[in-house]
Design an enzyme around this catalytic site. Structure first.
Site, mmCIF file in Angstrom:
data_model
loop_
_atom_site.group_PDB
_atom_site.id
_atom_site.type_symbol
_atom_site.label_atom_id
_atom_site.label_comp_id
_atom_site.label_asym_id
_atom_site.label_seq_id
_atom_site.Cartn_x
_atom_site.Cartn_y
_atom_site.Cartn_z
ATOM 1 N N PRO A 55 0.827 -1.210 0.000
ATOM 2 C CA PRO A 55 0.000 0.000 0.000
ATOM 3 C C PRO A 55 0.864 1.263 0.000
ATOM 4 O O PRO A 55 1.798 1.394 0.800
ATOM 5 C CB PRO A 55 -0.795 -0.118 1.308
ATOM 6 C CG PRO A 55 -0.800 -1.576 1.617
ATOM 7 C CD PRO A 55 0.516 -2.091 1.137
ATOM 8 N N GLU A 56 0.565 2.161 -0.932
ATOM 9 C CA GLU A 56 1.245 3.445 -0.999
ATOM 10 C C GLU A 56 0.210 4.535 -0.757
ATOM 11 O O GLU A 56 -0.944 4.249 -0.404
ATOM 12 C CB GLU A 56 1.952 3.598 -2.345
ATOM 13 C CG GLU A 56 2.994 2.499 -2.599
ATOM 14 C CD GLU A 56 3.821 2.720 -3.860
ATOM 15 O OE1 GLU A 56 4.136 3.882 -4.186
ATOM 16 O OE2 GLU A 56 4.153 1.722 -4.532
ATOM 17 N N ARG A 89 15.084 -2.159 -3.968
ATOM 18 C CA ARG A 89 13.829 -2.659 -4.523
ATOM 19 C C ARG A 89 13.958 -2.875 -6.018
ATOM 20 O O ARG A 89 14.756 -2.212 -6.699
ATOM 21 C CB ARG A 89 12.696 -1.645 -4.272
ATOM 22 C CG ARG A 89 12.402 -1.353 -2.822
ATOM 23 C CD ARG A 89 11.870 -2.569 -2.065
ATOM 24 N NE ARG A 89 10.715 -3.143 -2.718
ATOM 25 C CZ ARG A 89 9.474 -2.656 -2.616
ATOM 26 N NH1 ARG A 89 9.228 -1.585 -1.875
ATOM 27 N NH2 ARG A 89 8.468 -3.242 -3.247
ATOM 28 N N LYS A 137 1.965 7.252 4.264
ATOM 29 C CA LYS A 137 1.356 5.929 4.210
ATOM 30 C C LYS A 137 0.651 5.556 5.511
ATOM 31 O O LYS A 137 0.237 4.412 5.677
ATOM 32 C CB LYS A 137 2.429 4.874 3.911
ATOM 33 C CG LYS A 137 3.173 5.066 2.605
ATOM 34 C CD LYS A 137 4.217 3.969 2.447
ATOM 35 C CE LYS A 137 5.091 4.178 1.234
ATOM 36 N NZ LYS A 137 6.104 3.104 1.089
#
Length: 259
Positions: free
Chosen positions: A2-3, A249, A59
């Site tokens: 979730p961003e 990432r 977030k």
């Protein structure tokens, strides 16, 4: 993961389902998602309280009440749902908050990397969020340029550093940089003001569209709509996309369009 757009969607769920509602009961089915509070204390502190208007920073989602506040961090797999009393409870529904109209707020999280915190008052909320930079959606161009001035490291690392600006994750950062035509590993100090202005403008456009969608869209005209293809190509030029690791990432970019 979730961003910012996803958490903004969870804020909408909370506002529609729970704002102004009283808490009738709290069931913690897995205390592994609680941070700094026991299941017993969470239930004791929340029962009978009335939720106020939720708000988001980066977030993280804050749900105030006429007592303590809940601070939600959704980690990699967390989400917030509003369900009717007869809806089946799923295996990963960790916390169930029953409201005075019978509906339930459910915190669902498979991996349990973050979770739910309880803040006694506004000062406690401020302390919990103190390490976060300004919210990416609220950041004007002048302040963005000031934050980036003299910054060491690559531009993607800067965009995803929550202590610098809060809310951007892996997908958003790649999409923003692709739209701005900037390589994710470019050192921030090597970027000119015109390039940084492009990054800021792209950030605004991507966030506006993503917030409306409630997630980072996987549209075919977006990088996010191509990155998981078996042989991904750039939506703009049609050339193969490059893939590597930046800021720890998986990162996707176009060698032709991004310099």
């Amino acid at each position: 993961m979730p961003e910012l757009p996803d958490v903004e969607g969870f804020r909408g769920v909370m506002e529609r389902c729970a704002a102004g509602r009283r808490v009738d009961d709290v069931e913690v089915r897995d205390a592994g998602v609680l941070r700094g509070v026991s299941a017993r204390r969470l239930r004791r502190e929340l029962r009978g309280r009335r939720f106020g208007t939720p708000w988001r920073h980066g977030k993280q989602l804050v749900t105030p009440s006429d007592g303590p506040a809940l601070v939600w961090h959704f980690g990699m797999t967390g989400e917030l749902l509003c369900r009717t009393p007869d809806a089946a409870v799923e295996a990963h529904d960790r916390v169930l908050i029953t409201l005075d109209d019978g509906r339930q707020l459910r915190y669902r999280d498979q991996r349990k990397l973050q979770g739910v915190r309880l803040a006694a008052d506004e000062a406690a909320v401020e302390r919990m969020l103190a390490d976060l930079g300004p919210d990416a959606q609220e950041l004007d161009r002048s302040r963005f340029l000031r934050l980036m001035a003299g910054r060491r490291g690559g531009i993607k690392s800067a965009l995803t550093d929550q202590s610098l600006l809060a809310g951007l994750g892996n997908l958003l950062a790649d999409e923003i940089l692709w739209r701005a035509r900037v390589r994710p590993d470019r050192p921030v100090r090597d970027l000119g003001d015109d390039e940084l202005r492009r990054v800021h403008a792209a950030m605004g456009r991507v966030l506006r569209s993503s917030v409306r969608a409630g997630r980072v869209p996987d549209r075919r005209g977006w990088l996010t709509g191509r990155r998981d293809d078996a042989a991904p190509v750039c939506p703009r030029c049609g050339r193969p996309l490059a893939s590597g690791r930046t800021a720890g990432r998986r990162t996707v970019w176009c060698e032709h369009c991004q310099s």
